[in-house]
Design an enzyme around this catalytic site. Structure first.
Site, mmCIF file in Angstrom:
data_model
loop_
_atom_site.group_PDB
_atom_site.id
_atom_site.type_symbol
_atom_site.label_atom_id
_atom_site.label_comp_id
_atom_site.label_asym_id
_atom_site.label_seq_id
_atom_site.Cartn_x
_atom_site.Cartn_y
_atom_site.Cartn_z
ATOM 1 N N GLU A 108 -8.268 1.118 3.065
ATOM 2 C CA GLU A 108 -7.174 1.225 4.026
ATOM 3 C C GLU A 108 -7.307 0.208 5.146
ATOM 4 O O GLU A 108 -6.312 -0.348 5.612
ATOM 5 C CB GLU A 108 -7.106 2.645 4.592
ATOM 6 C CG GLU A 108 -6.534 3.662 3.625
ATOM 7 C CD GLU A 108 -5.128 3.315 3.169
ATOM 8 O OE1 GLU A 108 -4.356 2.754 3.977
ATOM 9 O OE2 GLU A 108 -4.793 3.597 2.003
ATOM 10 N N TYR A 191 -1.892 6.299 11.646
ATOM 11 C CA TYR A 191 -1.584 6.170 10.216
ATOM 12 C C TYR A 191 -2.856 6.237 9.374
ATOM 13 O O TYR A 191 -2.929 6.993 8.386
ATOM 14 C CB TYR A 191 -0.850 4.867 9.912
ATOM 15 C CG TYR A 191 -0.829 4.575 8.429
ATOM 16 C CD1 TYR A 191 0.036 5.261 7.576
ATOM 17 C CD2 TYR A 191 -1.734 3.671 7.856
ATOM 18 C CE1 TYR A 191 0.028 5.041 6.210
ATOM 19 C CE2 TYR A 191 -1.752 3.444 6.490
ATOM 20 C CZ TYR A 191 -0.870 4.136 5.674
ATOM 21 O OH TYR A 191 -0.898 3.930 4.316
ATOM 22 N N ASP A 209 3.629 4.653 5.489
ATOM 23 C CA ASP A 209 3.505 3.198 5.428
ATOM 24 C C ASP A 209 4.861 2.601 5.065
ATOM 25 O O ASP A 209 5.877 3.311 5.049
ATOM 26 C CB ASP A 209 2.414 2.785 4.436
ATOM 27 C CG ASP A 209 2.803 3.066 2.986
ATOM 28 O OD1 ASP A 209 3.809 3.780 2.748
ATOM 29 O OD2 ASP A 209 2.100 2.577 2.076
#
Length: 301
Positions: A108, A191, A209
């Site tokens: 990520e 996020y 996203d």
């Protein structure tokens, strides 16, 4: 099945409900209850409708029930599709396997402002040299920066190394398993905390996203241009949050956006959610999400 939390999220997302949902649950001592379909849900709806705090109109309750049914249909259809069409990514656990939090976190951080195609080789090199967070924490920062060359945004690499050290030194080499705990780590924002919590720890969290943003905007035909529309899209995406396979559902939304519900020429005939897509019913899903002049799009496919 449906749960109290889902009803609450729908109440807030609907923007037309006259009472604070949580206050009703507290008043009737059913916080944390998880009624399924049938009598349990009927009890919750009856309590809401009879509340002395103002009640909820029949039309509004109809909205909740229909929305919940639609949300559950979407979740089931998308998870069924994902079980067959999921992408094979080096950091992704196989069907029935537990996710590795280190792999999820590393991927990520690498994927921020970078495409999946670019990240693949870098991820493999990092795993070969530093196979776990403790190994990365012990690495020399200069070595990490050299290995990062080509991914850009070197602050990410510095925060990656700093975060590894915090996890190794403060958390015994184990990542926190909640959104709140993850947010305390260097380089992890809202996020990233949500996506790690959902995928690595199966927490009921819904990251948004670029792919999920696009899918959600089209499903609900959200026409408010970005960036102003981001809040509306996030609120609608939140209604999909649930305890059943939250990590798989988040990844299914990402995969759908990357392979079917693409920015241009979406493959609607192949989409498992075509019958639920409001933008498709309008005839032009590719126009969403709309963007204000000067707002550019970043598609992490």
């Amino acid at each position: 099945g449906f749960d109290v939390g889902t009803v609450g999220r729908l109440c807030h997302a609907g923007e037309t409900f006259p009472i604070p949902f949580e206050s009703v649950l507290v008043q009737h001592r059913i916080v944390g209850a998880r009624p399924g379909r049938g009598k349990g849900m009927q009890l919750v709806l009856a309590i809401l409708c009879s509340s002395r705090e103002g009640g909820i109109a029949r039309a509004q309750m109809t909205y909740i029930i229909k929305t919940m049914a639609g949300t559950e249909h979407i979740r089931r259809a998308l998870l069924d599709w994902y079980d067959t069409h999921r992408r094979d990514l080096p950091w992704r656990a196989g069907p029935g396997e537990a996710s590795d939090p280190y792999k999820v976190w590393l991927s990520e951080i690498m994927l921020q402002q970078t495409t999946v195609a670019t990240v693949g080789s870098y991820f493999g090199e990092f795993m070969a040299r530093w196979p776990d967070v403790t190994a990365l924490a012990k690495a020399d920062l200069d070595d990490v920066l050299v290995a990062w060359q080509g991914l850009g945004y070197y602050a990410r690499a510095r925060n990656l190394h700093k975060c590894a050290r915090v996890v190794a030194d403060t958390h015994g080499g184990r990542f926190p398993d909640t959104v709140e705990g993850l947010l305390e780590l260097p380089g992890i924002g809202p996020y990233t905390a949500r996506v790690i919590a959902a995928i690595a720890f199966d927490r009921a969290a819904m990251p948004v996203d670029g792919n999920i943003e696009r899918v959600t905007a089209r499903l609900f035909n959200i026409e408010t241009p970005l960036p102003q529309g981001k809040a509306d899209i996030a609120a609608k995406a939140e209604t999909f949050t649930g305890d059943h396979r939250p990590g798989d559902f988040a990844q299914a939304m990402m995969d759908l956006g990357a392979t079917v519900c693409t920015p241009k020429s979406p493959k609607c005939l192949l989409c498992p959610l075509a019958d639920s897509c409001e933008a498709r019913k309008k005839g032009s899903p590719e126009r969403l999400p709309a963007r204000a002049p000067g707002c550019w799009a970043a598609h992490a496919l």
